[in-house]
Write an enzyme that holds these catalytic residues in place. Sequence first.
Site, PDB file in Angstrom:
ATOM      1  N   ASP A  12       0.868  -1.168   0.000  1.00  0.00           N
ATOM      2  CA  ASP A  12       0.000   0.000   0.000  1.00  0.00           C
ATOM      3  C   ASP A  12       0.911   1.227   0.000  1.00  0.00           C
ATOM      4  O   ASP A  12       2.097   1.130   0.356  1.00  0.00           O
ATOM      5  CB  ASP A  12      -0.899  -0.031   1.241  1.00  0.00           C
ATOM      6  CG  ASP A  12      -1.802   1.187   1.338  1.00  0.00           C
ATOM      7  OD1 ASP A  12      -2.411   1.561   0.314  1.00  0.00           O
ATOM      8  OD2 ASP A  12      -1.888   1.771   2.431  1.00  0.00           O
ATOM      9  N   ASP A  14      -0.177   4.993   0.906  1.00  0.00           N
ATOM     10  CA  ASP A  14      -0.434   5.982   1.954  1.00  0.00           C
ATOM     11  C   ASP A  14      -0.306   5.349   3.336  1.00  0.00           C
ATOM     12  O   ASP A  14      -1.035   4.419   3.678  1.00  0.00           O
ATOM     13  CB  ASP A  14      -1.838   6.578   1.802  1.00  0.00           C
ATOM     14  CG  ASP A  14      -2.036   7.246   0.449  1.00  0.00           C
ATOM     15  OD1 ASP A  14      -1.035   7.585  -0.193  1.00  0.00           O
ATOM     16  OD2 ASP A  14      -3.203   7.437   0.043  1.00  0.00           O
ATOM     17  N   GLY A  56      -8.114   3.658   3.690  1.00  0.00           N
ATOM     18  CA  GLY A  56      -7.876   2.525   2.805  1.00  0.00           C
ATOM     19  C   GLY A  56      -8.921   2.297   1.741  1.00  0.00           C
ATOM     20  O   GLY A  56      -8.710   1.497   0.842  1.00  0.00           O
ATOM     21  N   SER A 134      -5.869   5.112  -4.059  1.00  0.00           N
ATOM     22  CA  SER A 134      -5.807   6.500  -4.499  1.00  0.00           C
ATOM     23  C   SER A 134      -5.563   6.632  -5.997  1.00  0.00           C
ATOM     24  O   SER A 134      -4.730   5.926  -6.565  1.00  0.00           O
ATOM     25  CB  SER A 134      -4.685   7.224  -3.745  1.00  0.00           C
ATOM     26  OG  SER A 134      -4.520   8.538  -4.235  1.00  0.00           O
ATOM     27  N   ASN A 136      -4.314   9.302  -6.987  1.00  0.00           N
ATOM     28  CA  ASN A 136      -3.159  10.204  -6.968  1.00  0.00           C
ATOM     29  C   ASN A 136      -1.846   9.457  -6.739  1.00  0.00           C
ATOM     30  O   ASN A 136      -0.809  10.076  -6.551  1.00  0.00           O
ATOM     31  CB  ASN A 136      -3.325  11.242  -5.847  1.00  0.00           C
ATOM     32  CG  ASN A 136      -4.553  12.096  -6.029  1.00  0.00           C
ATOM     33  OD1 ASN A 136      -4.783  12.647  -7.098  1.00  0.00           O
ATOM     34  ND2 ASN A 136      -5.364  12.201  -4.987  1.00  0.00           N
ATOM     35  N   ASP A 192      -1.381  -0.580   6.104  1.00  0.00           N
ATOM     36  CA  ASP A 192      -1.601   0.090   7.390  1.00  0.00           C
ATOM     37  C   ASP A 192      -3.080   0.252   7.715  1.00  0.00           C
ATOM     38  O   ASP A 192      -3.419   0.699   8.808  1.00  0.00           O
ATOM     39  CB  ASP A 192      -0.941   1.476   7.398  1.00  0.00           C
ATOM     40  CG  ASP A 192      -1.671   2.476   6.514  1.00  0.00           C
ATOM     41  OD1 ASP A 192      -1.902   3.615   6.957  1.00  0.00           O
ATOM     42  OD2 ASP A 192      -2.023   2.111   5.371  1.00  0.00           O
TER      43      ASP A 192
END
Length: 236
Positions: A12, A14, A56, A134, A136, A192
């Site tokens: 992941d 972020d 998430g 995301s 982004n 996370d």
Amino acid sequence: MDWNTYDAALFDLDGVLTPTAEVHMRAWAEMFNAFLTDRGIDGPYTDQDYFTYVDGKPRYEGVQSFLDSRGIDLPYGDPGDPTDAETVCGLGNRKNDAFNAVLERDGIEPYPGSVKLLDHLAGLGTKMAVVSSSKNARNVLAVAGLADRFEVIVDGAVAASEGLPGKPKPDTFLAAARRVGTDAARSVVLEDAVSGVQAGRAGSFGLVVGVDRGAGRQALLDGGADVVVADLEELV
């Protein structure tokens, strides 16, 4: 941790590679609190709301989840909705603008421990991919100086174009494993978010690592993590 047991590490983004969760949290809080204030709704949006309803998940799903928790009914709208639209998509787009403004202004640095693990895995020849909800993700990786580290990126844009359901469904992680040329049993998921470790468990991955950046060790274990670390350097 014997990385030779596995072919691939699926990260992941972020909160695992970069502290973008902090940028996301500020952007979500500003957007939702302004929305609640404008509607005269008591009770501010909190950090716990972020971890419980938003963290998430794909952006519009996060909006819908939080609104549902407050009993607020809005039309879903369309992803092309303007940022002032009183729709789920409009609110999601409003938050996205806030996120990009903060990222552009402040930049972002990867977690040092995460970079150490990336260096270690590169030395071992372990295949690596980013799996992020995301849209982004590529921009964040570029700003953080990590874009050239990953042969595969399965982000929100890929998921939307291919019709892949987001976390806690395992589909995006499974797609990443296929793209790097292996399968779930030979791959490690590093997450996370509770929804992320749930996705790893649902996909029967070889190992699911929870990274506790605020969700809580027990919550990650309950969600399906095999092991929980505070920093990825612990896995070197």
